[in-house]
Motif scaffolding. Structure first.
Motif, PDB file in Angstrom:
ATOM      1  N   THR A 104       0.841  -1.202   0.000  1.00  0.00           N
ATOM      2  CA  THR A 104       0.000   0.000   0.000  1.00  0.00           C
ATOM      3  C   THR A 104       0.874   1.250   0.000  1.00  0.00           C
ATOM      4  OG1 THR A 104      -1.759  -1.150   1.174  1.00  0.00           O
ATOM      5  CG2 THR A 104      -1.757   1.247   1.356  1.00  0.00           C
ATOM      6  N   CYS A 105       1.893   1.262   0.862  1.00  0.00           N
ATOM      7  CA  CYS A 105       2.766   2.444   0.938  1.00  0.00           C
ATOM      8  C   CYS A 105       3.507   2.648  -0.383  1.00  0.00           C
ATOM      9  CB  CYS A 105       3.764   2.307   2.086  1.00  0.00           C
ATOM     10  SG  CYS A 105       2.988   2.376   3.708  1.00  0.00           S
ATOM     11  N   LEU A 106       3.998   1.545  -0.960  1.00  0.00           N
ATOM     12  CA  LEU A 106       4.724   1.666  -2.235  1.00  0.00           C
ATOM     13  C   LEU A 106       3.807   2.173  -3.342  1.00  0.00           C
ATOM     14  CD1 LEU A 106       6.833  -1.613  -2.056  1.00  0.00           C
ATOM     15  CD2 LEU A 106       7.743   0.723  -2.117  1.00  0.00           C
ATOM     16  N   ALA A 107       2.547   1.736  -3.294  1.00  0.00           N
ATOM     17  CA  ALA A 107       1.617   2.076  -4.382  1.00  0.00           C
ATOM     18  C   ALA A 107       1.048   3.489  -4.254  1.00  0.00           C
ATOM     19  CB  ALA A 107       0.476   1.058  -4.408  1.00  0.00           C
ATOM     20  N   LEU A 108       0.889   3.975  -3.027  1.00  0.00           N
ATOM     21  CA  LEU A 108       0.106   5.206  -2.862  1.00  0.00           C
ATOM     22  C   LEU A 108       0.890   6.407  -2.347  1.00  0.00           C
ATOM     23  CD1 LEU A 108      -3.182   3.730  -1.323  1.00  0.00           C
ATOM     24  CD2 LEU A 108      -2.543   3.973  -3.721  1.00  0.00           C
ATOM     25  N   LEU A 109       2.084   6.171  -1.821  1.00  0.00           N
ATOM     26  CA  LEU A 109       2.815   7.288  -1.221  1.00  0.00           C
ATOM     27  C   LEU A 109       4.082   7.584  -2.017  1.00  0.00           C
ATOM     28  CD1 LEU A 109       2.546   6.154   2.514  1.00  0.00           C
ATOM     29  CD2 LEU A 109       1.063   7.779   1.318  1.00  0.00           C
ATOM     30  N   ASN A 110       4.357   8.870  -2.210  1.00  0.00           N
ATOM     31  CA  ASN A 110       5.609   9.274  -2.854  1.00  0.00           C
ATOM     32  C   ASN A 110       6.641   9.606  -1.778  1.00  0.00           C
ATOM     33  OD1 ASN A 110       4.986   9.214  -5.680  1.00  0.00           O
ATOM     34  ND2 ASN A 110       3.542  10.886  -5.263  1.00  0.00           N
ATOM     35  N   PRO A 111       7.937   9.517  -2.122  1.00  0.00           N
ATOM     36  CA  PRO A 111       8.951   9.926  -1.141  1.00  0.00           C
ATOM     37  C   PRO A 111       8.639  11.339  -0.634  1.00  0.00           C
ATOM     38  CG  PRO A 111       9.996   8.881  -3.014  1.00  0.00           C
ATOM     39  CD  PRO A 111       8.533   9.015  -3.362  1.00  0.00           C
ATOM     40  N   GLY A 112       8.700  11.505   0.679  1.00  0.00           N
ATOM     41  CA  GLY A 112       8.439  12.823   1.274  1.00  0.00           C
ATOM     42  C   GLY A 112       6.987  13.034   1.673  1.00  0.00           C
ATOM     43  N   ASP A 113       6.085  12.186   1.210  1.00  0.00           N
ATOM     44  CA  ASP A 113       4.681  12.316   1.630  1.00  0.00           C
ATOM     45  C   ASP A 113       4.582  12.053   3.131  1.00  0.00           C
ATOM     46  OD1 ASP A 113       3.727  12.888  -0.867  1.00  0.00           O
ATOM     47  OD2 ASP A 113       2.858  10.903  -1.245  1.00  0.00           O
ATOM     48  N   GLU A 114       3.776  12.850   3.804  1.00  0.00           N
ATOM     49  CA  GLU A 114       3.640  12.685   5.259  1.00  0.00           C
ATOM     50  C   GLU A 114       2.394  11.873   5.606  1.00  0.00           C
ATOM     51  OE1 GLU A 114       3.841  16.622   6.960  1.00  0.00           O
ATOM     52  OE2 GLU A 114       5.934  16.857   6.287  1.00  0.00           O
ATOM     53  N   VAL A 115       2.552  11.049   6.620  1.00  0.00           N
ATOM     54  CA  VAL A 115       1.435  10.221   7.095  1.00  0.00           C
ATOM     55  C   VAL A 115       1.264  10.483   8.589  1.00  0.00           C
ATOM     56  CG1 VAL A 115       0.526   7.882   7.337  1.00  0.00           C
ATOM     57  CG2 VAL A 115       2.006   8.433   5.398  1.00  0.00           C
ATOM     58  N   ILE A 116       0.084  10.900   8.986  1.00  0.00           N
ATOM     59  CA  ILE A 116      -0.172  11.140  10.410  1.00  0.00           C
ATOM     60  C   ILE A 116      -0.399   9.799  11.105  1.00  0.00           C
ATOM     61  CG2 ILE A 116      -1.802  12.187  12.051  1.00  0.00           C
ATOM     62  CD1 ILE A 116      -2.183  14.456  10.027  1.00  0.00           C
ATOM     63  N   VAL A 117       0.330   9.587  12.207  1.00  0.00           N
ATOM     64  CA  VAL A 117       0.163   8.343  12.988  1.00  0.00           C
ATOM     65  C   VAL A 117       0.002   8.697  14.455  1.00  0.00           C
ATOM     66  CG1 VAL A 117       1.474   6.794  11.490  1.00  0.00           C
ATOM     67  CG2 VAL A 117       2.670   8.064  13.226  1.00  0.00           C
ATOM     68  N   PHE A 118      -0.654   7.815  15.180  1.00  0.00           N
ATOM     69  CA  PHE A 118      -0.864   8.059  16.609  1.00  0.00           C
ATOM     70  C   PHE A 118       0.218   7.358  17.413  1.00  0.00           C
ATOM     71  CE2 PHE A 118      -4.904   8.565  14.506  1.00  0.00           C
ATOM     72  CZ  PHE A 118      -5.342   9.771  15.033  1.00  0.00           C
ATOM     73  N   GLU A 119       0.661   8.049  18.447  1.00  0.00           N
ATOM     74  CA  GLU A 119       1.681   7.534  19.345  1.00  0.00           C
ATOM     75  C   GLU A 119       1.007   7.233  20.682  1.00  0.00           C
ATOM     76  OE1 GLU A 119       6.114   9.356  19.957  1.00  0.00           O
ATOM     77  OE2 GLU A 119       4.440  10.490  20.687  1.00  0.00           O
ATOM     78  N   PRO A 120       1.213   6.059  21.278  1.00  0.00           N
ATOM     79  CA  PRO A 120       2.142   4.993  20.926  1.00  0.00           C
ATOM     80  C   PRO A 120       1.755   4.278  19.634  1.00  0.00           C
ATOM     81  CG  PRO A 120       0.699   4.271  22.723  1.00  0.00           C
ATOM     82  CD  PRO A 120       0.408   5.719  22.498  1.00  0.00           C
ATOM     83  N   PHE A 121       2.796   3.859  18.904  1.00  0.00           N
ATOM     84  CA  PHE A 121       2.581   3.233  17.600  1.00  0.00           C
ATOM     85  C   PHE A 121       3.166   1.827  17.582  1.00  0.00           C
ATOM     86  CE2 PHE A 121       6.328   6.122  17.505  1.00  0.00           C
ATOM     87  CZ  PHE A 121       7.321   5.156  17.485  1.00  0.00           C
ATOM     88  N   TYR A 122       2.816   1.100  16.547  1.00  0.00           N
ATOM     89  CA  TYR A 122       3.387  -0.230  16.294  1.00  0.00           C
ATOM     90  C   TYR A 122       4.608  -0.004  15.391  1.00  0.00           C
ATOM     91  CZ  TYR A 122       3.515  -4.878  14.011  1.00  0.00           C
ATOM     92  OH  TYR A 122       3.889  -6.098  13.493  1.00  0.00           O
ATOM     93  N   GLY A 123       5.775  -0.412  15.842  1.00  0.00           N
ATOM     94  CA  GLY A 123       7.031  -0.079  15.163  1.00  0.00           C
ATOM     95  C   GLY A 123       7.078  -0.452  13.684  1.00  0.00           C
ATOM     96  N   TYR A 124       6.459  -1.580  13.330  1.00  0.00           N
ATOM     97  CA  TYR A 124       6.481  -1.986  11.918  1.00  0.00           C
ATOM     98  C   TYR A 124       5.793  -0.945  11.027  1.00  0.00           C
ATOM     99  CZ  TYR A 124       8.268  -6.808  12.053  1.00  0.00           C
ATOM    100  OH  TYR A 124       9.068  -7.922  12.149  1.00  0.00           O
ATOM    101  N   HIS A 125       4.755  -0.287  11.562  1.00  0.00           N
ATOM    102  CA  HIS A 125       4.087   0.742  10.754  1.00  0.00           C
ATOM    103  C   HIS A 125       5.090   1.827  10.379  1.00  0.00           C
ATOM    104  CE1 HIS A 125      -0.109  -0.259  12.642  1.00  0.00           C
ATOM    105  NE2 HIS A 125       0.190  -1.065  11.641  1.00  0.00           N
ATOM    106  N   ILE A 126       5.863   2.222  11.369  1.00  0.00           N
ATOM    107  CA  ILE A 126       6.805   3.321  11.143  1.00  0.00           C
ATOM    108  C   ILE A 126       7.915   2.871  10.190  1.00  0.00           C
ATOM    109  CG2 ILE A 126       8.398   4.924  12.304  1.00  0.00           C
ATOM    110  CD1 ILE A 126       5.345   5.191  13.052  1.00  0.00           C
ATOM    111  N   SER A 127       8.508   1.704  10.473  1.00  0.00           N
ATOM    112  CA  SER A 127       9.618   1.241   9.624  1.00  0.00           C
ATOM    113  C   SER A 127       9.157   1.011   8.191  1.00  0.00           C
ATOM    114  CB  SER A 127      10.201  -0.061  10.165  1.00  0.00           C
ATOM    115  OG  SER A 127      10.538   0.098  11.500  1.00  0.00           O
TER     116      SER A 127
END
Ligand code: PLP
Length: 386
Positions: A104-127
């Motif tokens: 999904t990230c490869l298909a829909l996001l360009n380098p530099g695109d920002e994604v809002i995430v909630f903290e605490p987060f699941y590390g795999y999402h971030i990596s």
């Protein structure tokens, strides 16, 4: 020699979860750090996979999965959430929810695109996001309710914001996003034309009479939401690597092409086993699962309380964050180590779920364990106080 590994190496440093597991094995402790459920696999799922193997379903499947599984996923999604899904064009079976998120990230996001995430987060999402050069932007939430406001969302928005990632029920907090909170996210996403990427892998692990709401079912959300889920947890088959995403055909085709490139397909006979499960396992199984895990949650939360490690009671998933500030050690990692050496119970230090040194007073305990193991873990925790 000037050869070096790539800069991406930093993104895949051994996770705190794995290093706690290794130390736990060394001291022969009980591992409550890793989210591996050791409960039983439904027999129909196992037999479905065996039969498929015997019946010659062992070669590559279509890039987006076997028709049997895609249609079982669509039927299940409609049954549980009321969402109508076209199994030919809107489902991609991938290598777990993890594979579905990467594609999904490869298909829909360009380098530099920002994604809002909630903290605490699941590390795999971030990596995963960082590996694809997307940029996570954090909204910090605090126990016990892990709340956020519309203003918090607005404050994090920039011209580069492209998506918001929602994990409900969440790992590690166990937060189940309420209908008001999801409405707020839906309004924000529509207002600013953002994707909503969800991780609903714990959709069946929900307690206290709460209900899972699939964000894609909110008005106006179907087209912009990428619903990611799977049955690794629900059927205790984390090693099978079968998960999926559901989204509008406009996105599904490209996500599917990345899935083809990276994984070719999820394991064919295992796809059939999962299809058998989704088609034949009735609602009662999922209700019992939730009830069973609610009981496990209560047991560990009681033990943590009695040990003086105040738990933030999770509404879903199968982890509990507890306050380990009273345990000796300068950092969360030190405290988790002290706890491991004193009780032979491994938890994950809270820093693993926060950026920039947050979470150092927290430990995450996984309660997806057989009753006997969980009981022994609780006995050891309770002894900490006495
Ligand atoms: N998403 C979340 C929030 C998780 O906690 C996990 C596993 O711990 C996964 C996804 C992994 O799912 P899968 O095995 O389907 O890749």
């Amino acid at each position: 020699m000037s050869l070096k590994v790539s800069k991406r190496r930093e993104l895949v440093a051994q996770s705190e979860i794995r290093s706690m597991s290794i130390e736990c094995d060394r001291v022969d402790g009980i591992n409550l750090s890793q989210g591996v459920c050791d409960t039983e696999i439904p027999i129909i799922v196992r037999q479905g996979a065996h039969a498929a193997m015997e019946n010659g379903i062992n070669t590559y499947t279509r890039y987006d999965g076997l028709a049997e599984l895609r249609s079982a996923i669509a039927a299940k999604q409609e049954r549980f959430t009321g969402m109508k899904v076209d199994s030919e064009r809107e489902v991609i079976v991938s290598a777990g929810a993890t594979g579905a998120l990467l594609c999904t990230c490869l298909a829909l996001l360009n380098p530099g695109d920002e994604v809002i995430v909630f903290e605490p987060f699941y590390g795999y999402h971030i990596s995963t996001m960082e590996t694809t050069q997307a940029v996570p932007v954090y909204i910090k939430t605090d126990p016990p309710e892990w709340k956020f406001s519309y203003e918090d969302l607005e404050k994090k928005r920039t011209g580069k914001t492209r998506a918001i990632l929602v994990s409900t029920p969440s790992n590690p907090s166990g937060k189940v996003f309420s209908s008001n909170e999801l409405d707020m996210i839906a309004t924000f996403a529509s207002e600013h034309d953002l994707f909503v990427i969800t991780d609903e892998i714990y959709e069946h692990f929900i307690y206290d009479g709460l209900r899972h709401i699939a964000p894609a079912t909110l008005p106006g959300m179907k087209n912009r939401t990428i619903t990611i889920s799977g049955v690794s947890k629900t059927y205790s088959i984390t090693g099978w690597r079968v998960g999926y995403c559901i989204c509008d055909a406009e996105w599904a085709e490209t996500i599917g092409y990345f899935n083809d490139l990276i994984y070719v397909c999820a394991p064919a006979p295992l796809q059939m086993g999962v299809a058998e499960g989704l088609l034949n396992i009735g609602g009662e199984y999922y209700e019992n699962l939730a009830r069973d895990y609610e009981r496990k949650r209560d047991k560990i939360c009681d033990a943590l309380s009695r040990a003086g490690l105040e738990p933030y009671i999770p509404q879903g998933a199968y982890y509990v964050l507890a306050d380990i500030s009273g345990v000796s050690g300068a950092t969360g990692k030190d405290k988790a180590m002290t706890l491991l050496y004193e009780t032979k119970i491994a938890c994950v230090p809270g820093e693993a779920f926060f950026q920039n040194g947050g979470g150092e007073t927290l430990g995450r305990f996984c309660f997806a364990k057989d009753d006997e193991v969980l009981e022994e873990a609780c006995r050891r925790l309770i002894k900490l106080r006495t």
